[in-house]
Design an enzyme around this catalytic site. Sequence first.
Site, PDB file in Angstrom:
ATOM      1  N   ASP A 309      10.230   4.285  10.944  1.00  0.00           N
ATOM      2  CA  ASP A 309       9.237   3.330  12.035  1.00  0.00           C
ATOM      3  C   ASP A 309       8.472   4.192  12.618  1.00  0.00           C
ATOM      4  OD1 ASP A 309       9.103   0.514  12.267  1.00  0.00           O
ATOM      5  OD2 ASP A 309       8.688   1.576  13.151  1.00  0.00           O
ATOM      6  N   ASN A 317      -4.137  -0.825  14.380  1.00  0.00           N
ATOM      7  CA  ASN A 317      -4.001  -1.574  13.212  1.00  0.00           C
ATOM      8  C   ASN A 317      -4.822  -2.960  13.803  1.00  0.00           C
ATOM      9  OD1 ASN A 317      -3.796  -1.052  10.942  1.00  0.00           O
ATOM     10  ND2 ASN A 317      -1.638  -2.431  10.665  1.00  0.00           N
ATOM     11  N   HIS A 322      -7.354  -2.947   9.591  1.00  0.00           N
ATOM     12  CA  HIS A 322      -6.359  -3.071   8.220  1.00  0.00           C
ATOM     13  C   HIS A 322      -6.746  -1.945   7.449  1.00  0.00           C
ATOM     14  CE1 HIS A 322      -3.100  -5.605   9.429  1.00  0.00           C
ATOM     15  NE2 HIS A 322      -4.095  -6.476   9.618  1.00  0.00           N
ATOM     16  N   ASP A 326      -4.839   1.200   6.970  1.00  0.00           N
ATOM     17  CA  ASP A 326      -4.204   1.723   5.402  1.00  0.00           C
ATOM     18  C   ASP A 326      -4.876   3.163   5.576  1.00  0.00           C
ATOM     19  OD1 ASP A 326      -3.705  -1.038   5.107  1.00  0.00           O
ATOM     20  OD2 ASP A 326      -5.589  -1.481   3.146  1.00  0.00           O
ATOM     21  N   ASP A 352       5.458  -0.538   8.276  1.00  0.00           N
ATOM     22  CA  ASP A 352       4.852   0.914   8.822  1.00  0.00           C
ATOM     23  C   ASP A 352       6.542   2.020   8.601  1.00  0.00           C
ATOM     24  OD1 ASP A 352       6.755  -0.631  10.426  1.00  0.00           O
ATOM     25  OD2 ASP A 352       4.891   0.239  12.208  1.00  0.00           O
TER      26      ASP A 352
END
Length: 435
Positions: A309, A317, A322, A326, A352
């Site tokens: 994680d 973000n 975003h 990305d 994530d």
Amino acid sequence: MTVSLLSGSTPVILIVDDDEVMRMLMRQFLESEGYAVVEAEDGRAALEKLAVQEFDLVILDIAMPGIDGPGVCEHIRSSMADPPPVLMVTALDDEKSIDRSYGAGAVDYIRKPLRWPVLKNRIRYILGSHYAKKELELLSRNYEMILDAAANGICGIDNLGRISYINPAALKMLGYDNDEVLGADCRQIFRISLPGSNDFVEDCCPYFSQVDNMTTICFDEARMLRKDGTSFPADFRSTPILQGQRLIGGVLVFQDVTERQEAAELIRYMANHDPLTNLPNRNYFRRRLPQAISLAKRYNRLLCLLFIDLDRFKPINDQYGHGVGDIVLMQVAERLRTVLRTSDSVCRLGGDEFVILLESTETLEGATLVAQKVIDSLNEPIKAAEHICSIGASIGISVFPDDCQDDDTMLRHADIAMYEAKKRGRNRWHLYGSD
């Protein structure tokens, strides 16, 4: 030539006779029967009228000065692409002239003096046969046009297994010209291999050699060989044509399924891969993990699962959007790939969260070494657009058979261990059951 019966117009008959009285009598009779009549006094005049007008029937006197009836008939047959039928009329009992008339292409003859009921029925029969032939030719041309326009390959086979018809789509798929295949043995042109085989030896028309098998032959996703030696995947159907119980030929229908296979492969890929990172996705992982456990049991070896994680990803973000997030995820995926050996696999579960499945590690220390390599790699700054992003990773490790016996337990234990790593300060790995 216009087929008058098909168009609904009055049939037009050309009378050719050097006897003016005979022409007049025939005109009166034929017009009383509802026909349109044109006269010509000799063979030359008949040919002139045939050059400028279309007729449904020509009635020719055999014996005429200049060009006689057989001469006119032969000229009609040789010079016209779609000649009308010719009925000969003769007052002579001359077998040689009659044979010459048939040889020139006349469909029938009738003797003088004319018997009007016989002439009426003879004309009706000749016109009916002619129109039926034209209608059949028109229907055949229409069917051929349909077959020529078909996207599937279509091929007709005669009773000896020779190719009698092949449409443009078939020629294009196989790479041949029409002249190369017409009359050829179908087995020399249609070379087929079944899925999983590279031997192009399947019989395209087995019903010619297996008299007890008169059913349609189906080869799905077989391979067909082109003229140049390359091949393509195809669905192939071969159907025998029977007349009663007698085999008189066959029809082959096939289609190139390359695009269908590629589309199916793309759908399978999309179903099992994350569209952003191109890593295998959760769907793939949920099928792969039980298989990996089964292999580990069979060969009595370790299987390690790393649940990853990302740390500090959510602020990226929130702050940059975003699009930047990305880019970070794509670079994370690339770094994870570089850490692993080809025998191991990495998947993106979503968001994530990532997992790494180590199937070739022989010791627990090997798994912890990979986990530390992942952390070190992700600690390196990531450039995304105009931003420099710093993240980290918390990793939980579960080991089969040390702390689990099935896939659900293994994933849950790795998840628990990952949260323990976060609780202990993030940017570290934690082994399930180490406490």
